[in-house]
Design a protein around this motif. Structure first.
Motif, mmCIF file in Angstrom:
data_model
loop_
_atom_site.group_PDB
_atom_site.id
_atom_site.type_symbol
_atom_site.label_atom_id
_atom_site.label_comp_id
_atom_site.label_asym_id
_atom_site.label_seq_id
_atom_site.Cartn_x
_atom_site.Cartn_y
_atom_site.Cartn_z
ATOM 1 N N LEU A 155 0.931 -1.269 0.058
ATOM 2 C CA LEU A 155 -0.015 -0.141 0.051
ATOM 3 C C LEU A 155 0.912 1.078 -0.088
ATOM 4 O O LEU A 155 1.695 1.431 0.920
ATOM 5 N N LEU A 162 -6.826 3.587 3.984
ATOM 6 C CA LEU A 162 -6.318 2.418 4.702
ATOM 7 C C LEU A 162 -7.524 1.511 5.426
ATOM 8 O O LEU A 162 -7.568 0.195 5.186
ATOM 9 N N GLY A 166 -6.658 -2.081 3.917
ATOM 10 C CA GLY A 166 -5.802 -2.557 4.646
ATOM 11 C C GLY A 166 -5.657 -4.097 4.769
ATOM 12 O O GLY A 166 -4.603 -4.749 4.788
ATOM 13 N N ALA A 172 3.490 -1.721 3.500
ATOM 14 C CA ALA A 172 3.164 -0.392 3.250
ATOM 15 C C ALA A 172 4.604 0.223 3.146
ATOM 16 O O ALA A 172 5.445 -0.003 3.624
ATOM 17 N N PHE A 186 -0.629 4.435 10.175
ATOM 18 C CA PHE A 186 -0.398 2.986 9.628
ATOM 19 C C PHE A 186 -0.199 2.138 10.799
ATOM 20 O O PHE A 186 0.408 0.934 11.043
ATOM 21 N N PHE A 189 -1.464 -1.366 10.663
ATOM 22 C CA PHE A 189 -0.350 -2.713 10.037
ATOM 23 C C PHE A 189 0.511 -3.011 10.926
ATOM 24 O O PHE A 189 0.896 -4.024 11.202
ATOM 25 N N LYS A 194 2.315 -6.433 9.953
ATOM 26 C CA LYS A 194 2.760 -5.968 8.458
ATOM 27 C C LYS A 194 3.985 -4.925 8.633
ATOM 28 O O LYS A 194 3.948 -4.113 9.237
ATOM 29 N N VAL A 196 6.043 -1.898 7.632
ATOM 30 C CA VAL A 196 5.953 -0.491 7.324
ATOM 31 C C VAL A 196 7.109 0.161 7.238
ATOM 32 O O VAL A 196 7.958 0.194 8.174
#
Length: 240
Positions: A155, A162, A166, A172, A186, A189, A194, A196
């Motif tokens: 992303l 988001l 998401g 990201a 974020f 995330f 996830k 970032v």
């Protein structure tokens, strides 16, 4: 199985010369068309994961497939970027053959993931009456196409999208979020483990004072942060 970056993976992003592929990093982001196959093979042999940069939201007149875009999908000039024009992302059927061919090339050259650029056209002067829903539909289609090829997808910016995107995007890549103050968007995330990755640019950051402050915030937020030149050449500064 689709590879997805880990939050602790080191990252570099090189789209223009001079290149330096000797620096050890876990992830390297390169241009889809410009990265030579032998360079990709060498990096893969060292265990480097590779991300292909693809401009999905704007047309670039120097690309080898530029003539494959129907004229009707070309919109306003992209301010600040000579040779680029916004795309009508509502016309997925018209764009699909070109973008699918690009995604195929990304997979076939040995990349592991896609960095889709300009996925926020609805918030710009594109020449088209793009809505938020148009953008969400297009971006979800991109994620579906990437995953169908065994590729993860980032992303890229677009914090306002988001909530809807998401779950379908794997990691990201953010630009200027520390300087502009929106990295915290974020946090979902980060909490979902996830990766970032935030890229700040040397033309916006004082190399000593501001960078130290940014790195302190990055350590607290769990957002991996690097400093690059705006041209995205080989120069790189990381938080110590």
């Amino acid at each position: 199985m689709i590879w997805r970056p880990d939050p602790g993976d080191t990252f570099d992003w090189q789209l223009s010369e001079p290149f330096d592929f000797k620096r050890p990093v876990d992830i390297l982001d390169l241009d889809l068309f410009d990265a030579p196959p032998d360079t990709i093979a060498l990096l893969k042999s060292k265990g480097t994961r590779l991300v292909c940069y693809i401009n999905v939201g704007a047309w670039e007149d120097w690309r080898r497939d530029a003539d494959a875009f129907p004229p009707a999908v070309l919109g306003n000039n992209y301010s600040g970027w000579v040779g680029e024009r916004w795309l009508d992302i509502r016309a997925i059927d018209a764009l699909a053959p070109v973008l699918r061919a690009r995604f195929d090339l990304c997979r076939d050259k040995g990349f592991d993931a896609i960095e889709p650029d300009n996925i926020n056209g609805f918030d710009n002067d594109t020449g088209f009456n793009l809505t938020r829903d148009d953008q969400i539909s297009f971006n979800l289609w991109l994620a579906q196409e990437a995953h169908a090829r065994g590729l993860s997808i980032a992303l890229k910016n677009a914090p306002e999208l988001l909530p809807e995107l998401g779950a379908q995007f794997d990691w990201a890549l953010l630009e200027d979020c520390h300087v502009q103050g929106w990295c915290d968007a974020f946090e979902p995330f980060v909490h979902a483990a996830k990766a970032v990755i935030a890229v700040e640019y040397s033309d916006q950051v004082d190399a000593l004072r501001d960078w130290a402050d940014i790195c302190a915030r990055a350590a607290q937020s769990g957002v991996q942060t690097v400093l690059k030149n705006r041209e995205l050449d080989s120069w790189l500064k990381t938080c110590e």
